[in-house]
Design an enzyme around this catalytic site. Structure first.
Site, mmCIF file in Angstrom:
data_model
loop_
_atom_site.group_PDB
_atom_site.id
_atom_site.type_symbol
_atom_site.label_atom_id
_atom_site.label_comp_id
_atom_site.label_asym_id
_atom_site.label_seq_id
_atom_site.Cartn_x
_atom_site.Cartn_y
_atom_site.Cartn_z
ATOM 1 N N ASP A 1 -2.187 5.942 0.943
ATOM 2 C CA ASP A 1 -2.820 5.041 2.104
ATOM 3 C C ASP A 1 -2.721 5.810 3.395
ATOM 4 O O ASP A 1 -3.637 6.665 3.509
ATOM 5 C CB ASP A 1 -2.322 3.623 2.006
ATOM 6 C CG ASP A 1 -3.158 2.798 2.985
ATOM 7 O OD1 ASP A 1 -4.420 3.076 2.773
ATOM 8 O OD2 ASP A 1 -2.611 1.922 3.672
ATOM 9 N N ASP B 1 2.001 2.628 9.421
ATOM 10 C CA ASP B 1 1.139 1.675 9.814
ATOM 11 C C ASP B 1 2.242 0.545 10.767
ATOM 12 O O ASP B 1 3.381 0.501 10.549
ATOM 13 C CB ASP B 1 1.052 0.790 8.703
ATOM 14 C CG ASP B 1 -0.289 1.027 7.954
ATOM 15 O OD1 ASP B 1 -0.975 2.355 8.257
ATOM 16 O OD2 ASP B 1 -0.790 0.360 6.957
ATOM 17 N N ASP C 1 0.766 -1.188 -0.095
ATOM 18 C CA ASP C 1 -0.037 -0.170 -0.060
ATOM 19 C C ASP C 1 0.835 1.230 -0.119
ATOM 20 O O ASP C 1 2.278 1.179 0.431
ATOM 21 C CB ASP C 1 -0.959 -0.077 1.228
ATOM 22 C CG ASP C 1 -1.877 -1.215 1.086
ATOM 23 O OD1 ASP C 1 -2.283 -1.463 0.075
ATOM 24 O OD2 ASP C 1 -2.267 -1.498 2.435
ATOM 25 N N ARG D 1 -7.518 8.553 12.537
ATOM 26 C CA ARG D 1 -6.586 7.639 12.855
ATOM 27 C C ARG D 1 -5.200 8.229 13.328
ATOM 28 O O ARG D 1 -4.110 8.356 12.931
ATOM 29 C CB ARG D 1 -5.896 6.823 11.575
ATOM 30 C CG ARG D 1 -6.919 6.067 11.105
ATOM 31 C CD ARG D 1 -6.667 4.785 10.087
ATOM 32 N NE ARG D 1 -7.650 4.197 9.837
ATOM 33 C CZ ARG D 1 -7.563 3.107 8.730
ATOM 34 N NH1 ARG D 1 -6.408 2.500 8.255
ATOM 35 N NH2 ARG D 1 -8.501 2.207 8.548
#
Length: 390
Positions: free
Chosen positions: A213, A217, A189, A269
């Protein structure tokens, strides 16, 4: 007049000069704010006061706090100092002088710096070897326009002082990986930095924005991560902690998020967490659209002394929860000493301490939320010139 009296008079005079220089009306507010921020920010205080930091760059490894702990495994007599001189990239046959060569081809601890300002367009994701520090201080380095950074089954990684942006998804391919091994990759991603089964990672003073994206992460069992002094902006999905709702190994995940600046124009997020534990402290939230902190699968979040500035219109609530289990008592979202502006609010799911239980190498003092603005004023990649401090 005795020598003791003279010495005492000189000491008092020196002290008066220092106090006048520090608090004189001519001293700019910006300079006072910088001094106060450096005093309160335990990471920056460790190295930014030193005008000779270039002579001992690896000293930075002693300055980290939070779940990554001190990064002293990254330094020592066997450390290789490597300088990037070439911004080009060859994913399978890295050339000496390129970033990929330093991150994959050296079978020792390596401290990577940059000879000059540069923009690096990675042809494929850059896999970073264990015991690697990428130190962008003193240069203006951008990784942008295509693939970005992947920490896969690696440990003891420092990424400091980079601009990472406009990252795009990548089709399955093969790249040179750690220990000079060619690694097949599936679809990747468009994240700025992705951690997969990684541990003991410190991300400090980076500027991340506008990726296809997300910006960060932390997935598939990654743990012992500190995310500090970064500037996250212009992004929908900012930071994901936890792979998916069914990946139970992420119950052991521990991440510290401290001294970061979120915004402007961040949607959600900051972070979103599944299963694991996050200590979110002394961060500045410059608005949001959907939410700031959220999660699923019963995560544990201690939000401590952050400054949440709600958007002028839209959602004022800081938190978001997914799933029916949010009312079953297993959720633990705890706010302590947070500060709220423009009508921001934080719905707690579980009262209690939710202590991070840091070791002596990890622990740090969380400042009052009133100090968050100066604490985070220097978030992001620093501008360090040869003639001035960072």
């Amino acid at each position: 007049m005795t020598s003791q009296t003279i010495n005492g008079t000189l000491c008092r005079f020196t002290l008066l000069l220092f106090m006048f220089a520090l608090f004189a009306p001519s001293a700019s507010i910006a300079k006072k704010t910088k001094i106060f921020g450096l005093e309160m920010n335990v990471i920056d205080r460790c190295w930014r006061w030193n005008p000779e930091w270039r002579r001992n760059r690896p000293q930075l490894a002693t300055c980290s706090v939070g779940f990554a702990g001190k990064m002293t495994n990254n330094i020592g007599r066997d450390l290789v100092h490597y300088k990037v001189t070439d911004p080009s990239d060859n994913p399978l046959d890295p050339k000496p002088g390129t970033l990929r060569y330093g991150a994959t081809m050296i079978k020792q601890k390596v401290w990577i710096t940059f000879k000059k300002d540069m923009k690096i367009k990675l042809e494929k994701p850059l896999l970073i070897s264990s015991f690697t520090a990428i130190d962008g201080r003193g240069t203006n380095v951008h990784i942008a326009g295509n693939a970005c950074l992947l920490i896969f089954k690696a440990t003891n990684i420092i990424i400091h002082g980079l601009h990472i942006h406009h990252c795009h998804p990548q089709e399955p391919s093969s790249v040179m990986g750690p220990e000079q091994q060619v690694i097949p990759l599936g679809h990747v991603d468009g994240d700025a930095i992705r951690l997969v089964t990684a541990s003991k990672v410190w991300l400090d003073h980076n500027t991340l924005y506008e990726c296809q994206d997300g910006l960060l992460d932390v997935t598939r069992g990654s743990t012992d991560v500190t995310v500090s002094n970064n500037w996250f902006r212009e992004q929908d999905k900012v930071m994901l902690l936890g792979h998916d709702d069914g990946y139970l190994r992420d119950k052991n995940m521990k991440v510290t998020v401290v001294y970061n600046h979120f915004g402007p124009n961040c949607n959600q997020r900051m972070p979103r967490i599944r299963h694991g534990y996050a200590h979110v402290a002394n961060n500045l939230y410059q608005g949001w659209m959907q939410y700031a902190i959220g999660g699923s699968e019963c995560p544990k979040v201690k939000s401590e002394a952050n400054l949440f500035i709600a958007p002028k219109s839209g959602k004022k609530e800081v938190t978001w929860r997914k799933g029916n289990d949010q009312n079953e008592g297993s959720w633990k979202f705890y706010s302590v000493r947070d500060s709220f502006e423009n009508g921001a609010s934080f719905t707690q799911s579980e009262l209690g301490r939710l202590k991070p239980n840091y070791t002596t190498d990890q622990i740090f003092e969380v400042a009052d939320a009133k100090s968050v603005r100066p604490l985070t004023k220097a978030a992001g990649a620093l501008k360090c010139t040869k003639t001035s401090r960072c």
